[in-house]
Every structure is written in structure tokens, then in C-alpha cells.
Design a protein around this motif. Structure first.
Motif, PDB file in Angstrom:
ATOM      1  N   THR A 115       0.936  -1.451  -0.082  1.00 53.91           N
ATOM      2  CA  THR A 115      -0.022  -0.116  -0.049  1.00 53.91           C
ATOM      3  C   THR A 115       0.893   1.377  -0.113  1.00 53.91           C
ATOM      4  O   THR A 115       0.764   1.663  -0.539  1.00 53.91           O
ATOM      5  CB  THR A 115      -0.585   0.065   0.994  1.00 53.91           C
ATOM      6  OG1 THR A 115      -1.653  -1.311   1.467  1.00 53.91           O
ATOM      7  CG2 THR A 115      -2.025   1.132   1.297  1.00 53.91           C
ATOM      8  N   GLN A 138       2.755   1.638  -3.729  1.00 53.74           N
ATOM      9  CA  GLN A 138       1.815   1.613  -4.231  1.00 53.74           C
ATOM     10  C   GLN A 138       2.105   3.425  -4.330  1.00 53.74           C
ATOM     11  O   GLN A 138       1.464   4.205  -5.399  1.00 53.74           O
ATOM     12  CB  GLN A 138       0.523   1.468  -3.951  1.00 53.74           C
ATOM     13  CG  GLN A 138      -0.055   1.366  -5.556  1.00 53.74           C
ATOM     14  CD  GLN A 138      -1.777   1.285  -5.029  1.00 53.74           C
ATOM     15  OE1 GLN A 138      -2.772   1.823  -4.148  1.00 53.74           O
ATOM     16  NE2 GLN A 138      -2.150  -0.180  -5.869  1.00 53.74           N
ATOM     17  N   VAL A 185      -2.962  -5.000  -2.681  1.00 51.19           N
ATOM     18  CA  VAL A 185      -3.284  -3.699  -1.630  1.00 51.19           C
ATOM     19  C   VAL A 185      -5.168  -3.701  -0.113  1.00 51.19           C
ATOM     20  O   VAL A 185      -5.159  -4.033   0.190  1.00 51.19           O
ATOM     21  CB  VAL A 185      -3.205  -2.374  -2.232  1.00 51.19           C
ATOM     22  CG1 VAL A 185      -4.011  -1.293  -1.797  1.00 51.19           C
ATOM     23  CG2 VAL A 185      -2.453  -1.796  -2.978  1.00 51.19           C
ATOM     24  N   GLU A 198      -4.125  -6.825   2.343  1.00 50.97           N
ATOM     25  CA  GLU A 198      -3.709  -5.169   3.507  1.00 50.97           C
ATOM     26  C   GLU A 198      -4.908  -4.248   4.251  1.00 50.97           C
ATOM     27  O   GLU A 198      -4.445  -4.592   5.259  1.00 50.97           O
ATOM     28  CB  GLU A 198      -2.513  -4.417   2.981  1.00 50.97           C
ATOM     29  CG  GLU A 198      -1.016  -5.572   3.102  1.00 50.97           C
ATOM     30  CD  GLU A 198      -0.262  -4.297   2.128  1.00 50.97           C
ATOM     31  OE1 GLU A 198      -0.442  -3.170   1.631  1.00 50.97           O
ATOM     32  OE2 GLU A 198       1.174  -5.337   2.227  1.00 50.97           O
ATOM     33  N   ALA A 199      -5.380  -4.370   3.772  1.00 51.24           N
ATOM     34  CA  ALA A 199      -6.325  -3.542   3.634  1.00 51.24           C
ATOM     35  C   ALA A 199      -7.968  -4.078   4.908  1.00 51.24           C
ATOM     36  O   ALA A 199      -8.262  -3.695   5.281  1.00 51.24           O
ATOM     37  CB  ALA A 199      -8.105  -2.682   3.066  1.00 51.24           C
TER      38      ALA A 199
END
Ligand code: AMP
Ligand code: GLY
Length: 381
Positions: A346, A349, A375, A378-379
């Protein structure tokens, strides 16, 4: 000085004149063309496999047959040299049909056909010369379901040193749709390839490949880039590349702590044993900025201003640029690789796109979602 790499004698003469101590062969075509053999015969140290060993990339059928002999997990397949045999073989597969021209086809030799009619049409095209000499033989494969990831290892033919993982984004548009490209962005490491899975890839795929190549008299020296499908049954080999991969190379190099020349020389000299590759414990992510039209005919000559893209520690690699009257212009399909590192995908990016947004390149475009799978993971954690 421009050197024609297909002229092996000229390359050897150049190396002798300049006392070149190591040649690193980047792309697949000169490897498959035997440049490394010619240089080695002239006693020039080379990083890169012999012509015979480069078949791991140069012939899909060669690699499938090797997997069959060595028990390496990969999709079931049939290798055929005639349209009639290929059409008959289709009956043994379910849709979607995976059809591959055997030889090098600049990343365009794979067709995934949803219906039998599309598969027959693609086979007719391959055997009809649609892929040049690359289509003289065709491999038909079982379709594998899963997430793709790449694993890299260095080898001198005997010793093997892991070189980390990456995930590429092959389709041209956001959300992984549109035509295939050479790669629109990548990140490393790819956490989906957990340490446990990497150990399996080494034991079940990389080690048997290196051992079998050596035992069969074609020791492989250089970097082995395994394209993998992470299936419900475990990692399976999709294909090998005999080189670092573009844009995978860029993200791996951002993380490398070793002196790259020293480890490549160790490979070239058969002295890799005992070497360790240290990769920074950070994520590197690269966004490819391409010229509009890519992967079709790219719009060449468009002006580029890099501005302060590298101000916050990002790195812009040039892939297809040129200087025209002192000004930077686009000169290829994939033009720039805008690369950043961070503590997570994240973060890397966000930094890479901040750098992208500083660049002025009106005739260019890029995907806005490189790293999206990770991403999202990870969220959710
Ligand atoms: P390759 O050039 O062999 O890497 O193939 C290009 C792309 O086609 C791969 O990155 C995969 O997305 C897809 N592909 C190739 N072989 C298979 C397969 N057996 N099953 C599913 N997808 C595949
Ligand atoms: N990015 C994939 C390759 O270099 O083959």
C-alpha cells in the motif's frame, strides 16, 4: 558504439578490445541464439545460460517434457507438430483451452480459447505461420486456476540461491482486463508466495529443474524466473524465463543489498556456492508508463518531462526513451518504470503513483491499480 548482438564475432572482438570481464545477457533472443556459448568459447565470462539450457524459455515443449521427466508439478499437456494431431488432442481437454506456440513469440504465443471453435481457429493460425517459426510445434495445456506469482533463483548449474518473489500485471488495463502485454507493473516481494510456498517451489520445481538439466548435460547458469500458478493443490509451473523479467527486474534490484556484479561473476565462474542474496525487507513497486497504443503500435516521439519525480526517493528507470534535440521523448511501447519502496505494498503503491503524478507525459498512460490484490489483502487485515 552500437554493437549488433547477432554478430557473435563482433561481440567477441569488442570484448577483447575493451578487456571486458563480464557479459550479462539480458533478453531471451540472444540467449536462445547461443551468444553465451560463443562468448564462453572465447573465454569471456558470461552471466546467462547456454543455447541448450535457454530452451527452458525458448521451447515450451522442451520445458513441459522436462517437467514430465523430473516429476515437476505443471499443467497436463500434449505437444504436437501437426494441425491434425492438435485438433484431435483438443478432445482430451476441457474449455478454456490453453494453446501455446512452442518457440519465442515475444510474450504473444499463448492463446486462451473459451470455445472449441476458437481453439481450432487459434491452432490453424499457429500452424499456418501466424507465429512464424515459433508455431511449428504447439503445446496444448490444461487450464490452471489460481493466482499467479513469480519466483527467481540464481544458479551456476549446481548451487542454487533464491532471489525472491514478485507479482506482475500482464493485462493492459485496470482490473486485469484487455490484451496481454510484457507487464504493466510489478511488486516484490509477493506475500502470496509465503515462505512455506517458496520452500515448496525450491524443492518441487527449481531444484529438480537444475538437477535434471545438469544430469542431462545441459547445466543451466544464470537466473531462472519461474512463472507460477498457486493452485489448490500447490504451486505449479506455468513457464520459465531465462532472464530477470521486465518489469520484475526493476523491483528486485530496488531491494538487492549485494553487489550485483559479484554474484553474477560467481554464477559465471561456477562459484555460487556459499553466496547469499540479501534483499531489503521492504516492498518495491513499479508502475509502467507506456505510450498510447501499446501493446499495439505505440505513439512514438511524445514529449516527456520527468520534473521532480525522484524527489521523494522514487526511481525512474528508462525503458523506451530517447533524447531528441536534447529533450526526452517516448521511443517504444513501455517507456518508463516509476518505482518506489515502502513498508507495505500500500505504501509503495502510494509513493510510486505520487511520482507518476509528477511526470508530464501527455502521449502516455499507465494502470492505476498496480498491486491491487495485495493492497486489498492489506486493507482486510
Ligand atoms: P506464458 O507466456 O506461458 O507465461 O503464458 C501467458 C499467460 O497465460 C500466463 O501468465 C497465464 O496468465 C496464462 N496461462 C498460461 N498457461 C496457463 C495455464 N495452463 N492455465 C491458466 N493460465 C495459463
Ligand atoms: N514481465 C514478464 C516477462 O518479462 O516475461
Amino acid at each position: 558504439m552500437a554493437l549488433d548482438v547477432t554478430d557473435h564475432a563482433a561481440v567477441i572482438a569488442f570484448c577483447a578490445e575493451r578487456d571486458i570481464a563480464l557479459v550479462v545477457i539480458g533478453p531471451e533472443a540472444p540467449l536462445v541464439d547461443g551468444l553465451s556459448d560463443a562468448l564462453r568459447a572465447a573465454h569471456v565470462p558470461v552471466f546467462g545460460p547456454s543455447q541448450a539450457a535457454a530452451q527452458l524459455e525458448g521451447s515450451k515443449g522442451f520445458t513441459k517434457d522436462l517437467c514430465a521427466r523430473a516429476g515437476i508439478p505443471t499443467a497436463g499437456y500434449v505437444r504436437t507438430a501437426s494441425l491434425a494431431d492438435a485438433r484431435a488432442a483438443l478432445a482430451r481437454f476441457q474449455p478454456p483451452y490453453v494453446l501455446k506456440a512452442d518457440g519465442l513469440a515475444a510474450g504473444k504465443g499463448v492463446v486462451i480459447a473459451e470455445t472449441l471453435a476458437d481453439a481450432e481457429e487459434a491452432l490453424a493460425d499457429m500452424f499456418g505461420g501466424g507465429f512464424g517459426g515459433a508455431g511449428a510445434q504447439v503445446v496444448i495445456e490444461e487450464f490452471m486456476q489460481g493466482e499467479e506469482a513469480s519466483f527467481f533463483a540464481l544458479t551456476d548449474g549446481t548451487a542454487i540461491v533464491p532471489f525472491g518473489s514478485a507479482q506482475d500485471h500482464k493485462r493492459v488495463d485496470d482490473g486485469d482486463v484487455g490484451p496481454n502485454t510484457g507487464g504493466m507493473g510489478a511488486y516484490s516481494p509477493a506475500p502470496v508466495l509465503t515462505p512455506e510456498l517458496q520452500a515448496r517451489v525450491m524443492a518441487e520445481i527449481i531444484e529438480p529443474t537444475v538437477r535434471t538439466m545438469r544430469e542431462e548435460g545441459n547445466p543451466y547458469q544464470g537466473v531462472l524466473f519461474a512463472g507460477l500458478m498457486l493452485t489448490a493443490e500447490g504451486p505449479k509451473l506455468i513457464e520459465y524465463n531465462a532472464r530477470f523479467g521486465d518489469p520484475e527486474c526493476q523491483v528486485l534490484m530496488m531491494r538487492l543489498e549485494n553487489d550485483l556484479v559479484a554474484i553474477m561473476l560467481a554464477c559465471a565462474k561456477g562459484e555460487l556456492a556459499g553466496t547469499e542474496v540479501a534483499l531489503r525487507d521492504q516492498t518495491a513497486l513499479t508502475v509502467v508508463m507506456a505510450a498510447k497504443g501499446y501493446p499495439g503500435t505505440p505513439d512514438k516521439g511524445g514529449a516527456i518531462a520527468l520534473n521532480d519525480a525522484e524527489a521523494d526517493g522514487a526511481k525512474v528507470f528508462h525503458a523506451g526513451t530517447a533524447l531528441k534535440d536534447g529533450a526526452l521523448v517516448a521511443n517504444g511501447g513501455r517507456v518508463l518504470n516509476v518505482t518506489a519502496t515502502g513498508a507495505s505494498v500500500t505504501e509503495a503503491q502510494a509513493k510510486a503513483y505520487a511520482a507518476v503524478d509528477r511526470i508530464t507525459f501527455p502521449s502516455g498512460f499507465c494502470r492505476r491499480d498496480i498491486g491491487w490484490r495485495e493492497v486489498a489483502r492489506e486493507a482486510s487485515t
